[in-house]
Design a protein around this motif. Sequence first.
Motif, PDB file in Angstrom:
ATOM      1  N   SER B  29      -6.005  12.850  21.809  1.00  0.00           N
ATOM      2  CA  SER B  29      -4.939  12.764  22.816  1.00  0.00           C
ATOM      3  C   SER B  29      -4.326  11.365  22.797  1.00  0.00           C
ATOM      4  O   SER B  29      -4.955  10.391  22.347  1.00  0.00           O
ATOM      5  CB  SER B  29      -5.528  13.055  24.200  1.00  0.00           C
ATOM      6  N   ASP B  31      -3.795   9.620  25.345  1.00  0.00           N
ATOM      7  CA  ASP B  31      -4.554   8.797  26.297  1.00  0.00           C
ATOM      8  C   ASP B  31      -5.748   8.133  25.592  1.00  0.00           C
ATOM      9  O   ASP B  31      -6.024   6.953  25.794  1.00  0.00           O
ATOM     10  CB  ASP B  31      -5.029   9.705  27.444  1.00  0.00           C
ATOM     11  N   TRP B  32      -6.438   8.918  24.772  1.00  0.00           N
ATOM     12  CA  TRP B  32      -7.588   8.368  24.045  1.00  0.00           C
ATOM     13  C   TRP B  32      -7.141   7.268  23.086  1.00  0.00           C
ATOM     14  O   TRP B  32      -7.760   6.201  23.013  1.00  0.00           O
ATOM     15  CB  TRP B  32      -8.300   9.486  23.273  1.00  0.00           C
ATOM     16  N   ALA B  34      -4.555   5.382  23.380  1.00  0.00           N
ATOM     17  CA  ALA B  34      -4.177   4.199  24.169  1.00  0.00           C
ATOM     18  C   ALA B  34      -5.432   3.423  24.566  1.00  0.00           C
ATOM     19  O   ALA B  34      -5.445   2.182  24.529  1.00  0.00           O
ATOM     20  CB  ALA B  34      -3.394   4.628  25.403  1.00  0.00           C
ATOM     21  N   ARG B  35      -6.475   4.148  24.929  1.00  0.00           N
ATOM     22  CA  ARG B  35      -7.732   3.462  25.287  1.00  0.00           C
ATOM     23  C   ARG B  35      -8.324   2.750  24.069  1.00  0.00           C
ATOM     24  O   ARG B  35      -8.868   1.652  24.171  1.00  0.00           O
ATOM     25  CB  ARG B  35      -8.725   4.472  25.872  1.00  0.00           C
TER      26      ARG B  35
END
Lengths: 195, 124
Positions: B29, B31-32, B34-35
């Motif tokens: 994802s 989000d992952w 970005a982390r």
Amino acid sequence: MPYDAMSTESDESLLAAYAAGDQAAARALVQRLGPRAFGHAVRMLGGDRAEAEDVAQEALLRLWRAAPGWREGEAKVSTWLYRVVSNLCIDRIRKRRGGTVDLDEIAEPADPGPGAEASLQGRARSGALQEALDALPERQRQAVVLRHLEGLSNPEIAGIMDLGVRAVESLTARGRKALEGLLAGRRAELGYDDD
Amino acid sequence: MTMTDRSKTEEAMLDGLFEAERRTAPLPSGDWLARMEAMALEQQPAPRPAPAPMPRLRGGGWREALRAFGGWPALAGLAAACAAGVWIGVASPQTMTTLLSADSGNTLSALDPASGFDYAMLGL
């Protein structure tokens, strides 16, 4: 250096730039290696995306910590990363199984891509392949995934698995045979005609 | 269907499954990712300072010394003085001996810092 200009840089050059504090190199490496580590972990872990995220994160963290001492020409970054991901996955599989195969613990197959738009048959085929892969011994699964799904060459796989090329060929051949046997009875279910 | 035919169709089915699976590689994802980017930047060593320009070794020290002496004219004067000193040292002392000999009064008086004329002027 702008991010786009780094697309042609080798992983090793980018890692050296990362170690020198280049933030664009950090972003480029995440975009390049993150999906690869994650994808390999998903396939090794039977489609469990949450666990694959944890494994890929751990592998990337180890890479960032190894970066300052990385000696260019010593090892390929991708080979090193696949090896770390594979080993972390095998550790988790062993812990999860406790030495035995428990079919109930095999996760649902991964969503094969564009989510709801994927055909039911595509999902069924992807799920069947993942289930068959999960039933293989760890080393066979690792070799088959690296060869047939990640598209690596046998010498590269030999480097990742610390084996000779002949041993890799043998593992992938036995893995293929086992998969064919496991999937043979599902031809009709998966939409393959017998003609 | 013979055993060979069956084996070929099973191989073809497996190849088809592999190909389809390669096309639909599981992607993480956003989000992952970005982390992971934030983690990479957090773990990144501080940028190395740009290397200080190396001092110019070739000719730099000589130029400084030359400037301290007062440039090329001063150095030329120094060289001339050195050459004169060497000449005085190396040249035969015969001339000086002749000049300073006791039987050459004129010459000696010429060399006397207080000549007869000077004494006369002083009333001595």
